[in-house]
Write an enzyme that holds these catalytic residues in place. Structure first.
Site, short mmCIF file in Angstrom:
data_model
loop_
_atom_site.label_atom_id
_atom_site.label_comp_id
_atom_site.label_asym_id
_atom_site.label_seq_id
_atom_site.Cartn_x
_atom_site.Cartn_y
_atom_site.Cartn_z
N GLY A 116 46.06 13.03 58.55
CA GLY A 116 45.68 13.52 59.88
C GLY A 116 45.03 14.89 59.82
O GLY A 116 44.78 15.45 58.73
N ASN A 175 49.96 5.63 58.08
CA ASN A 175 49.56 4.25 58.46
C ASN A 175 48.15 4.23 59.07
O ASN A 175 47.70 3.20 59.53
CB ASN A 175 50.58 3.62 59.41
CG ASN A 175 50.68 4.34 60.74
OD1 ASN A 175 49.98 5.34 60.97
ND2 ASN A 175 51.54 3.86 61.63
N ASN A 212 45.91 7.05 63.42
CA ASN A 212 45.06 8.05 64.08
C ASN A 212 44.27 8.86 63.05
O ASN A 212 44.04 10.05 63.25
CB ASN A 212 45.92 8.98 64.95
CG ASN A 212 45.09 9.74 65.96
OD1 ASN A 212 44.13 9.22 66.52
ND2 ASN A 212 45.42 11.01 66.17
N LYS A 264 50.67 12.12 69.31
CA LYS A 264 50.64 13.51 69.79
C LYS A 264 49.91 13.75 71.11
O LYS A 264 49.74 14.90 71.49
CB LYS A 264 50.02 14.38 68.72
CG LYS A 264 48.56 14.03 68.44
CD LYS A 264 47.82 15.14 67.73
CE LYS A 264 46.37 14.77 67.56
NZ LYS A 264 45.55 15.79 66.98
N SER A 284 56.30 21.97 68.00
CA SER A 284 55.19 22.39 68.85
C SER A 284 55.66 23.40 69.88
O SER A 284 56.82 23.37 70.31
CB SER A 284 54.66 21.15 69.58
OG SER A 284 53.80 21.52 70.61
N ALA A 285 54.72 24.25 70.30
CA ALA A 285 55.03 25.19 71.37
C ALA A 285 55.34 24.45 72.67
O ALA A 285 55.85 25.05 73.61
CB ALA A 285 53.84 26.12 71.59
N TYR A 303 56.15 13.28 75.09
CA TYR A 303 55.76 13.81 73.78
C TYR A 303 56.60 15.05 73.44
O TYR A 303 57.18 15.17 72.37
CB TYR A 303 54.26 14.16 73.77
CG TYR A 303 53.87 15.05 72.62
CD1 TYR A 303 53.81 14.54 71.32
CD2 TYR A 303 53.58 16.41 72.81
CE1 TYR A 303 53.47 15.35 70.25
CE2 TYR A 303 53.23 17.22 71.75
CZ TYR A 303 53.18 16.69 70.47
OH TYR A 303 52.86 17.51 69.41
N LYS A 333 59.64 16.00 70.35
CA LYS A 333 59.72 17.17 69.45
C LYS A 333 61.08 17.85 69.62
O LYS A 333 61.73 18.23 68.65
CB LYS A 333 58.59 18.15 69.76
CG LYS A 333 57.21 17.62 69.47
CD LYS A 333 57.00 17.40 67.99
CE LYS A 333 55.72 16.70 67.66
NZ LYS A 333 55.62 16.23 66.28
N TYR A 342 53.99 24.90 66.28
CA TYR A 342 52.58 25.27 66.26
C TYR A 342 52.14 25.63 67.68
O TYR A 342 52.52 24.96 68.63
CB TYR A 342 51.67 24.10 65.86
CG TYR A 342 52.04 23.31 64.64
CD1 TYR A 342 52.79 23.85 63.59
CD2 TYR A 342 51.60 21.99 64.52
CE1 TYR A 342 53.09 23.09 62.48
CE2 TYR A 342 51.88 21.24 63.41
CZ TYR A 342 52.64 21.78 62.40
OH TYR A 342 52.93 21.01 61.30
N PHE A 343 51.22 26.59 67.77
CA PHE A 343 50.59 26.86 69.06
C PHE A 343 49.33 25.97 69.15
O PHE A 343 49.48 24.76 69.06
CB PHE A 343 50.43 28.37 69.26
CG PHE A 343 51.77 28.92 69.74
CD1 PHE A 343 52.88 28.93 68.88
CD2 PHE A 343 51.96 29.28 71.05
CE1 PHE A 343 54.15 29.32 69.34
CE2 PHE A 343 53.21 29.67 71.51
CZ PHE A 343 54.30 29.69 70.66
N ASP A 400 49.53 21.78 83.19
CA ASP A 400 49.13 22.95 82.40
C ASP A 400 49.87 24.21 82.84
O ASP A 400 50.07 24.43 84.04
CB ASP A 400 47.62 23.20 82.55
CG ASP A 400 46.79 22.36 81.60
OD1 ASP A 400 47.38 21.67 80.75
OD2 ASP A 400 45.55 22.39 81.72
#
Ligand code: NAD
Ligand code: UFG
Length: 340
Positions: free
Chosen positions: A11, A33, A36, A86, A126-127, A150, A154, A178-179, A294
């Site tokens: 990925g 696999n 993506n 993701k 993830s953030a 999602y 996490k 991660y950001f 958002d």
């Protein structure tokens, strides 16, 4: 010699991380696999590193397939677990697929590490686990909570790793939050290759820049930010990849959580302008309504990773735009171009 198993290693982030490990002289084995990604990404990493990679086309949820990988590669001493679905919006529409794939794959990784006496796991968090938290900069101790299936996967996997570490005192679990990873390797040989129309800002801007998309929609300019558009902590994917090598080398027992970000927030308009400058192209855009879900501002306090991992982001927004554009220009249709 030790080697690191990268699940989801074909990925976007996995391929850059594979290269970063190889450049440090650390061998990698990849399990993917390709739901993506493309095998071509790995071939390009091999070319860049001048080394061969052992690749397994395998579903990480498949215990038998994963068992075989561990049996055939007794040198594996760590797993970096990238494999997962993701897309935030998609996860709202097909939550069960997200829970099944992301949770199952993480559980199988835990079970296999236990069965084969592997004690190091580095997990792609993830953030997004900070949810709608408004305290910026976000530290690892900021309030968590999620706004999408999602995000919950996490959050839940972080908890699974905490419980696993509680029961297995040798476990070294590193949770990397991660950001906003963007950009591409400066060679332009590997990069982000989203399927269909991109959901995220930078790949969308890159596709507008090469004429694949007509214009960018800027989702809202009435946020409480300097210019009204959303602010994020964009991090160059090569810096992020280095963060994984640092996490592996500095891994320690228990659960350790690190923000991987630059500590600097940039607005959507700042990204557009930086991109126009770095690439020398105009990005037509239109202000549209806010995108549901958002947050206004999200950026990291990366101090803990700076101090404990000795890691710090090196690239700035201009570099991210230049390298993202370079990749898109050389591969306007992503890895598909290699097959034509
Ligand atoms: P990606 O989709 O490019 O990479 C994920 C890889 O995992 C793909 O190659 C895919 O084929 C593979 N995969 C998925 N499910 C699998 C399964 N069951 N078995 C085997 N392979 C499987 O995504 P990415 O951007 O490289 O993200 C890597 C990880 O980092 C993901 O876990 C993602 O949730 C997390 N993350 C990404 C971002 C981001 O903005 N890119 C931000 C925070 C966290
Ligand atoms: N944006 C636009 N137009 C677009 C796309 C995005 O204006 O076409 C804006 C968004 O409104 C936001 C900013 O650009 O203000 C960044 O949006 P992205 O979709 O690129 O990134 P997000 O911060 O929304 O989400 C990303 C990942 C998630 C992860 C989250 C936190 O996609 O997986 O960061 O780590 F959960």
């Amino acid at each position: 010699m030790a080697s690191v198993l990268l699940t989801g290693g074909a990925g976007y982030i996995g391929s850059h991380t594979a290269l970063a490990f190889l450049e440090q002289g650390i061998d990698v084995v990849v399990a993917d696999n390709f739901c993506n990604s493309q095998p071509e990404a790995i071939r390009r990493v091999e070319r860049l590193a001048q080394k061969e990679i052992k690749v397994y086309e395998a579903d990480v949820c498949d215990r038998a397939a994963m068992r075989r990988i561990f049996e055939e590669n007794p040198t594996i001493d760590a797993v970096v677990h990238f494999a997962g679905l993701k897309a935030v919006g998609e996860s709202v529409k097909i939550p069960l697929e997200y829970y099944r794939n992301n949770i199952d794959s993480a559980l199988v990784v835990c079970e296999m590490t236990e069965a084969f006496g592997v004690h190091k796991i580095v997990f792609s968090s993830s953030a997004t686990v900070y949810g709608a938290s408004t305290e910026v900069p976000l530290t690892e101790d900021s309030t968590t909570g999620c706004t999408s299936p999602y995000g919950w996967t996490k959050y839940m996997i972080e908890q699974i790793l905490r419980d696993y570490a509680n029961a297995n005192k040798q476990l070294e679990a590193t949770l990397l939050r991660y950001f906003n990873p963007v950009g591409a390797h400066p060679s332009g040989m590997i990069g982000e290759d989203p399927k269909g129309i991109p959901n995220n800002l930078m790949p969308y801007v890159c596709q507008v820049a090469v004429g694949r998309l007509a214009k960018l929609n800027v989702y809202g300019n009435d946020y409480p930010t300097s210019d009204g558009t959303g602010v994020r902590d964009y991090i160059h994917v090569v810096d992020l990849a280095q963060g994984h090598v640092a996490a592996y080398l500095k891994s320690k027992v228990g659960v350790n959580v690190y923000n991987l970000g630059t500590g600097r927030g940039s607005s959507v308009l700042e990204v557009i302008h930086a991109f126009e400058e770095a690439a020398g192209v105009k990005i037509p855009y239109e202000i549209t309504a806010r995108r549901p879900g958002d947050v206004a501002i999200c950026y990291a306090d990366p101090k803990r990773a700076n101090e404990e991992l000795g890691w710090r982001a090196q690239y700035d927004l201009r570099d991210m735009c230049r390298d993202g554009y370079n990749w898109q220009r050389k591969n306007p249709n992503g890895y598909l171009d290699a097959q034509n």
